[in-house]
Scaffold this motif. Sequence first.
Motif, PDB file in Angstrom:
ATOM      1  N   SER A 316       9.588   0.697   7.369  1.00  0.00           N
ATOM      2  CA  SER A 316       8.530   0.551   6.369  1.00  0.00           C
ATOM      3  C   SER A 316       7.455   1.615   6.539  1.00  0.00           C
ATOM      4  N   LEU A 317       7.049   1.905   7.779  1.00  0.00           N
ATOM      5  CA  LEU A 317       6.049   2.944   8.022  1.00  0.00           C
ATOM      6  C   LEU A 317       6.588   4.320   7.654  1.00  0.00           C
ATOM      7  N   ALA A 318       7.876   4.542   7.939  1.00  0.00           N
ATOM      8  CA  ALA A 318       8.477   5.824   7.570  1.00  0.00           C
ATOM      9  C   ALA A 318       8.513   5.998   6.054  1.00  0.00           C
ATOM     10  N   ASN A 319       8.847   4.922   5.337  1.00  0.00           N
ATOM     11  CA  ASN A 319       8.862   4.993   3.882  1.00  0.00           C
ATOM     12  C   ASN A 319       7.458   5.243   3.332  1.00  0.00           C
ATOM     13  N   ALA A 320       6.451   4.598   3.934  1.00  0.00           N
ATOM     14  CA  ALA A 320       5.075   4.799   3.476  1.00  0.00           C
ATOM     15  C   ALA A 320       4.645   6.246   3.697  1.00  0.00           C
ATOM     16  N   ALA A 321       5.000   6.810   4.848  1.00  0.00           N
ATOM     17  CA  ALA A 321       4.648   8.207   5.114  1.00  0.00           C
ATOM     18  C   ALA A 321       5.356   9.156   4.162  1.00  0.00           C
ATOM     19  N   ARG A 322       6.551   8.784   3.752  1.00  0.00           N
ATOM     20  CA  ARG A 322       7.309   9.663   2.860  1.00  0.00           C
ATOM     21  C   ARG A 322       6.818   9.563   1.420  1.00  0.00           C
ATOM     22  N   HIS A 323       6.605   8.354   0.950  1.00  0.00           N
ATOM     23  CA  HIS A 323       6.317   8.162  -0.466  1.00  0.00           C
ATOM     24  C   HIS A 323       4.821   8.028  -0.779  1.00  0.00           C
ATOM     25  N   ALA A 324       4.011   7.704   0.220  1.00  0.00           N
ATOM     26  CA  ALA A 324       2.568   7.568  -0.017  1.00  0.00           C
ATOM     27  C   ALA A 324       1.797   8.195   1.143  1.00  0.00           C
ATOM     28  N   PRO A 325       1.951   9.496   1.340  1.00  0.00           N
ATOM     29  CA  PRO A 325       1.270  10.144   2.471  1.00  0.00           C
ATOM     30  C   PRO A 325      -0.253  10.035   2.333  1.00  0.00           C
ATOM     31  N   ARG A 345       2.179  -3.126   4.749  1.00  0.00           N
ATOM     32  CA  ARG A 345       1.618  -2.721   3.465  1.00  0.00           C
ATOM     33  C   ARG A 345       1.162  -1.263   3.546  1.00  0.00           C
ATOM     34  N   ASN A 346       1.150  -0.641   2.399  1.00  0.00           N
ATOM     35  CA  ASN A 346       0.509   0.669   2.271  1.00  0.00           C
ATOM     36  C   ASN A 346      -0.138   0.762   0.900  1.00  0.00           C
ATOM     37  N   THR A 380      11.460  -9.498   1.398  1.00  0.00           N
ATOM     38  CA  THR A 380      10.907  -9.354   0.048  1.00  0.00           C
ATOM     39  C   THR A 380      10.183  -8.020  -0.028  1.00  0.00           C
ATOM     40  N   THR A 381      10.526  -7.220  -1.016  1.00  0.00           N
ATOM     41  CA  THR A 381       9.900  -5.911  -1.176  1.00  0.00           C
ATOM     42  C   THR A 381       9.444  -5.737  -2.621  1.00  0.00           C
ATOM     43  N   GLY A 382       8.380  -4.936  -2.779  1.00  0.00           N
ATOM     44  CA  GLY A 382       7.919  -4.657  -4.134  1.00  0.00           C
ATOM     45  C   GLY A 382       6.520  -4.082  -4.144  1.00  0.00           C
ATOM     46  N   PRO A 383       6.079  -3.603  -5.296  1.00  0.00           N
ATOM     47  CA  PRO A 383       4.728  -3.021  -5.395  1.00  0.00           C
ATOM     48  C   PRO A 383       3.660  -4.100  -5.260  1.00  0.00           C
ATOM     49  N   SER A 384       2.523  -3.696  -4.729  1.00  0.00           N
ATOM     50  CA  SER A 384       1.384  -4.611  -4.575  1.00  0.00           C
ATOM     51  C   SER A 384       0.395  -4.412  -5.715  1.00  0.00           C
ATOM     52  N   ALA A 385      -0.602  -5.285  -5.776  1.00  0.00           N
ATOM     53  CA  ALA A 385      -1.543  -5.261  -6.914  1.00  0.00           C
ATOM     54  C   ALA A 385      -2.380  -3.991  -6.948  1.00  0.00           C
ATOM     55  N   ASP A 386      -2.628  -3.364  -5.801  1.00  0.00           N
ATOM     56  CA  ASP A 386      -3.475  -2.170  -5.779  1.00  0.00           C
ATOM     57  C   ASP A 386      -2.697  -0.883  -6.030  1.00  0.00           C
ATOM     58  N   GLY A 387      -1.435  -1.018  -6.402  1.00  0.00           N
ATOM     59  CA  GLY A 387      -0.626   0.166  -6.668  1.00  0.00           C
ATOM     60  C   GLY A 387       0.146   0.665  -5.468  1.00  0.00           C
ATOM     61  N   GLY A 388       0.028  -0.035  -4.360  1.00  0.00           N
ATOM     62  CA  GLY A 388       0.769   0.358  -3.169  1.00  0.00           C
ATOM     63  C   GLY A 388       2.101  -0.367  -3.092  1.00  0.00           C
ATOM     64  N   TRP A 389       2.526  -0.628  -1.865  1.00  0.00           N
ATOM     65  CA  TRP A 389       3.841  -1.251  -1.653  1.00  0.00           C
ATOM     66  C   TRP A 389       3.740  -2.211  -0.475  1.00  0.00           C
ATOM     67  N   ALA A 390       4.567  -3.289  -0.502  1.00  0.00           N
ATOM     68  CA  ALA A 390       4.577  -4.273   0.576  1.00  0.00           C
ATOM     69  C   ALA A 390       6.009  -4.696   0.876  1.00  0.00           C
TER      70      ALA A 390
END
Length: 402
Positions: A316-325, A345-346, A380-390
């Motif tokens: 999850s942290l690797a995906n966050a660094a890749r898609h939401a640096p 979360r990110n 469970t995966t999906g976008p969060s309310a603030d536009g990020g991801w969880a």
Amino acid sequence: MTTSPRQSSVRNALWRGTPVVLTALLGIGYVIGVAVVDSESAGQRYPWLPGVIVLAQAVVLLGRYRAPVVVLIVTAALDGVMLLISSGEASTGTFAVIIAVYSYTRERREASHYLLPAAIAVASVVLTIITVQSSLEVPGELALPFALLRAALTFGLPVILAEVVDGRARLVEALRERADAAERERERLAQDAVREERALMARELHDIAAHHLTGIIVSAQAADALRATDPDRAGKYIRRVQSDARTTLNNLRQTVGLLRADGEGSLAPVPSIEQLPGLITEASAAGSPVALSETGTPVDIGPLTGITVYRMVQESLANAARHAPGSPRSVELEYGENALRVTVRNGPASQAVAPESGSRPRFGLVGMAERADLIGGRLTTGPSADGGWANILEIPYDGVQS
């Protein structure tokens, strides 16, 4: 020990030929015995005739596997002739009838296959009772018991013996089929185990490589962007790339070392939930800070669950660094009443994401979901309310001892 086809054919030939030879020897012995003994004392015109009849039965028995019905009828008829000429006393032809009844019972498997031997047995009882009336050896009051005993030995005994042998053969065949089925099941389970181990190894390799290579890519992109404006910081990122590359190489070597048959080489500790702080520190050093929080009373978990939690957070942290640096990231461990919940979360990306060359499939989320299923958890995966991801992993306590 297996039997060669040649040995098997010889054994079958002996099994098929021995009854015929014994019957023929019985007939020859009878003829020779009559020739030696004074024929006049026997009180018969043709004392050698029973021996000839037995020899005829031996010849008929040669076809007992090709035509069991005909052979049974003919041998029983010849035995009846012998009863007529001997006043029911001669039993020389009984042996051939026993062989014929046994072969018929083994070869004929219809539901009504007992009818023919039963009918011939009844006829034999009637004929014996009639013929022994003129016998000097069998009293008239014993005619019925004598006939019944003779029929039981001639027809009942071989039928019972054939059924016992046939039942044993069916039992052996059933045991052989069960053994074959068990062997096929063992092979299938072994193949499934190999496939599962390969899948687990593939996930391990993916998780290790994806985590560190993501850091390498992010650091390389940052170094490329800063090399002209801030060489010192660019050099820092370059050194980070080198460090991550060495760590990746060592981890891959240790993981591949699990496949070695000789067991050489030192192996890394099994990833567990206790190693999450080190993972968080490493991820924070490679990019934006990662917040770690823990609520509730910790519960002891098994090694498989620990690996699953660790790899889920790592991916999850690797995906966050890749898609939401540059976005804020957090890891939350919640020890609830009935389940352990792990949330990563990110926020939305704070800087532009460099496009990746080519199009290739992503297996990170698939691997996390497979790991969750393996321990009875749910991802469970999906976008969060603030536009990020969880990414949220829930593991019931009844499965965390795995």
